[in-house]
Design an enzyme around this catalytic site. Structure first.
Site, PDB file in Angstrom:
ATOM      1  CG  ASP A  11       3.819  -9.961  43.387  1.00 53.92           C
ATOM      2  OD1 ASP A  11       3.805  -9.026  42.563  1.00 53.92           O
ATOM      3  OD2 ASP A  11       2.828 -10.259  44.068  1.00 53.92           O
ATOM      4  CG  ASP A  34       0.627  -9.764  40.927  1.00 54.41           C
ATOM      5  OD1 ASP A  34       0.494 -10.285  42.030  1.00 54.41           O
ATOM      6  OD2 ASP A  34       1.300  -8.722  40.734  1.00 54.41           O
ATOM      7  CG  ASP A  56       0.451 -13.181  44.639  1.00 53.08           C
ATOM      8  OD1 ASP A  56       1.090 -14.021  45.299  1.00 53.08           O
ATOM      9  OD2 ASP A  56       0.258 -12.016  45.031  1.00 53.08           O
TER      10      ASP A  56
END
Ligand code: DCT
Ligand code: MG
Length: 499
Positions: A333, A335, A423
Site C-alpha cells: 500500500d 502510507d 492509508d
C-alpha cells in the site's frame, strides 16, 4: 594488483579539503562512507564516479581506512578482492559492506543509498579472511532492532523460511512463537553477509534451537522439510489466500475455513456469509490491490494528494511514510501522514481532503475513522494495534498518465488505471514526530523500539508520545532525532529501519 593506498585509522591522510577537486557539495548521508576500488574500474572512471556520488551528497573517501563503511568494486574477482582487503588489515573489516558496482549505480539512480540486496553483495568470503578479526557474530549484534542498521535484505533463504513459520504460528494464535521467528529473521536480515555455517551464529541474539534447526536443514539440503510441510498444508494455504483480501484478518479467515470454504468463489456464492464494506471492496478490487505498488506509483499518488492537500490548506504538511520512506521499491500500500500547524484542525483537514478526492472521482473506497485522541488517556498501558489519530483506509484510482514510466505490470496499462490501497493518518503537529516514527515502521523496528524503551529505559513509547515512568513526565519531540536522543539511542535513518 590493487594499488590504492590503505591508511589505518589515526594515520595522517588527505583531508577532504586537501583532495584535488574542491568539495562544496552538501553531505546528505553522513554515516555512509564509500571507497571505490580502482582496479578494473580504472582511474578515470573512478574519478568520474567519485564526482557523481559527491554531487549527490555521498561521502567518497580517497583512501581505504577504518572510516569507510562501503567498499564498491567493479569487475574484480571476489577472491582476489577479499585477499587484498585482508591485507589491508582493517580491524573493522567484518562490518564493512563489500559491494558490487550495481549497488552503487542503483544508489546513484535513486539519489540515496539503496537497500543492499543479496545480488549487490560480493559474497565469496575466503575462510581465512576473518582469522585475525573477531568473527562477525562477536561484533556484538544487539537483540533490539532499533540498535541495528538494517539496509540489507540478506539471508533471504533463511528469513523467507522463518516468515512462513511465523505466519503459521500466527494462524494458530501462538503469538510468542510467531514473534520469536520474526525476531530471528530480523537479526539475520541485518547481517552484512550470508550465514554460511551454523558455527558463525553462536553469538547472535534471538536465534533459538528451533530456528537453528531450520537453518541447519537449509544449509544441508537447500530447504527446510518443516517449512515445505507447512507450505503444502491445506489450512495454511487457505488462510493465506483469505487473509490476502483487504479487510480479512486471521480470525475471519479461520471462521470461513472451519465452515468448509476453500476458495473465493465458495465465499462469494455462500448467501449466509455477510461481507462488510471493506471486504466487499477487497474482493471487488482484488486483482489490482493484491499486486505490489511500485515506487513510481507511490510518487505519482504523492503528487496527486499533495496537490489536493495544498489546495485546501497551503501550510499543510504531507509526508510519504511506511515502506516507501524506508527506501523500498515496492509495497502493498502507500502510507501518508498529513498534518497542519493549526492545532485542532487535523481532523477537518483529513475530512476536507477526502471530500476533494471524492469530487475528483478518484476515491473508490473510504473507511474514515475520526480522531479519538485524548491526552488524559495517555500513556496507554498496553500497546494497541491502532493509534487514536484521525485516519482513513482507502482504495484510490491511479491513472497511468500520472505515473512516470507508466503503471507497473502489463495488464494495468491496457485499462489505463489501477486501484491502489492508501492509508492516511492525521496527527496534531506536536505529536507528528511520534506518528512519523511509528508509521515509518518497519513493524519489527517499532516493536523493538517500544520494547527497548520499556525494558531498558522505563519509558513508554507509542505513536502518540514518549512517557518517562521514572520522572513521571511526557518527553516532547519535534523530530524523530529528538525521540532517539530521549531514548539514548544512536539515530537510525529510515532506510536503515528495514528490520
Ligand atoms: N502501523 C502503525 N499502526 C497501524 C498500522 C501500521 O503504526 N495500525 C505502522 C507499522 C508500519 C507502518 O505503519 C506501515 O504499515 P504497513 O503499510 O503495513 O507496512 P509497510 O512497512 O509500509 O509495508 P508494505 O510495504 O507492505 O506496505
Ligand atoms: Mg505500507
Amino acid at each position: 594488483m590493487f594499488r590504492s593506498p590503505v591508511v589505518p585509522r589515526g594515520r595522517k591522510r588527505l583531508r577532504p579539503e586537501e583532495a584535488a577537486a574542491p568539495r562544496r557539495e552538501e553531505v546528505k548521508f553522513g554515516d555512509v562512507r564509500l571507497y571505490l576500488v580502482e582496479r578494473k574500474m580504472g582511474r578515470s572512471r573512478r574519478s568520474f564516479l567519485t564526482q557523481l556520488a559527491r554531487s549527490k551528497g555521498f561521502i567518497v573517501e580517497d583512501v581505504l581506512s577504518e572510516d569507510v563503511t562501503h567498499v564498491v568494486s567493479e569487475g574484480s574477482q571476489a577472491s582476489s578482492l577479499w585477499k587484498w582487503l585482508k591485507e589491508s588489515a582493517l580491524k573493522n573489516l567484518p562490518s564493512i559492506h563489500v559491494l558490487d558496482i550495481s549497488w552503487f549505480t542503483d544508489s546513484m539512480k535513486q539519489g540515496r543509498p539503496v537497500a543492499m540486496e543479496t545480488k549487490h553483495i560480493i559474497k565469496e568470503i575466503v575462510p581465512t579472511l576473518l582469522e585475525d578479526c573477531p568473527p562477525t557474530a562477536a561484533v556484538a549484534v544487539s537483540q533490539y532492532a532499533c540498535q541495528r542498521r538494517t539496509t540489507t535484505q540478506n539471508n533471504k533463504i533463511f528469513t523467507d523460511a522463518f516468515e512462513v513459520l511465523a505466519e503459521s504460528y500466527e494462524f494458530n494464535e501462538m503469538d510468542g512463537w510467531c514473534l520469536g521467528f520474526r525476531r530471528a529473521a530480523s537479526v539475520l536480515k541485518s547481517l552484512p553477509q550470508m550465514v554460511q555455517s551454523l558455527d558463525s551464529t553462536h553469538n547472535l541474539p534471538c536465534l533459538g534451537k528451533h530456528a537453528k534447526a531450520v537453518m541447519d536443514e537449509i544449509l544441508q539440503h537447500g530447504h527446510s522439510f518443516e517449512v515445505e510441510k507447512i507450505l503444502s498444508d491445506e489450512r495454511y494455504q487457505t488462510l493465506k489466500l483469505f487473509t490476502s483480501v483487504f479487510g480479512v484478518g486471521p480470525k475471519t479467515a479461520d471462521k470461513w475455513y472451519r465452515r468448509g470454504l476453500r476458495s473465493f468463489s465458495s465465499i462469494l456464492e455462500d448467501s449466509s456469509i455477510h461481507l462488510n464494506q471493506m471486504q466487499q471492496n477487497g474482493f471487488l478490487y482484488y486483482g489490482d490491490i493484491s499486486r505490489a505498488v511500485s515506487k513510481a506509483e507511490a510518487e505519482a499518488l504523492t503528487r496527486v494528494i499533495d496537490e489536493a492537500v495544498h489546495a485546501i490548506t497551503p501550510d499543510a504538511v504531507l509526508t510519504l511514510t511506511g515502506g516507501f520512506r524506508r527506501g523500498k521499491e515496492f509495497g502493498h500500500d502507500v502510507d501518508f501522514i498529513v498534518t497542519t500547524p493549526e492545532r485542532g484542525e487535523e481532523d477537518s483537514l483529513l475530512r476536507n481532503l477526502l471530500n476533494r478526492l471524492r469530487k475528483q472521482g478518484i476515491l473508490l473506497y473510504c473507511d474514515y475513522q475520526p480522531s479519538t485522541f485524548d491526552m488524559s488517556t495517555l500513556p496507554v498501558q498496553s500497546f494497541e494495534a491502532m493509534d487514536q489519530f484521525a485516519k482513513c483506509f482507502l482504495i484510490m484510482r491511479l491513472d497511468s498518465s500520472h505515473v512516470e514510466g507508466g503503471l507497473h505490470g502489463d495488464q494495468r496499462d491496457s485499462r489505463g488505471w489501477t486501484a491502489v490501497r492508501v492509508d492516511l493518518v492525521s496527527p496534531p503537529m506536536d505529536h507528528y514526530a511520534f506518528a512519523l516514527l511509528g508509521w515509518s515502521g518497519s513493524r519489527q523496528f517499532d516493536r523493538d523500539l517500544r520494547r527497548f524503551a520499556r525494558v531498558e529505559r522505563r519509558m513508554t513509547l507509542d505513536n502518540h508520545c514518549l512517557y518517562d515512568r521514572t520522572k513521571r513526565e511526557f518527553l516532547a519531540a519535534m523530530t524523530e532525532k529528538d525521540i532517539f536522543a530521549h531514548l539514548g539511542l544512536e539515530y537510525i535513518e529510515p532506510w536503515q529501519r528495514n528490520a
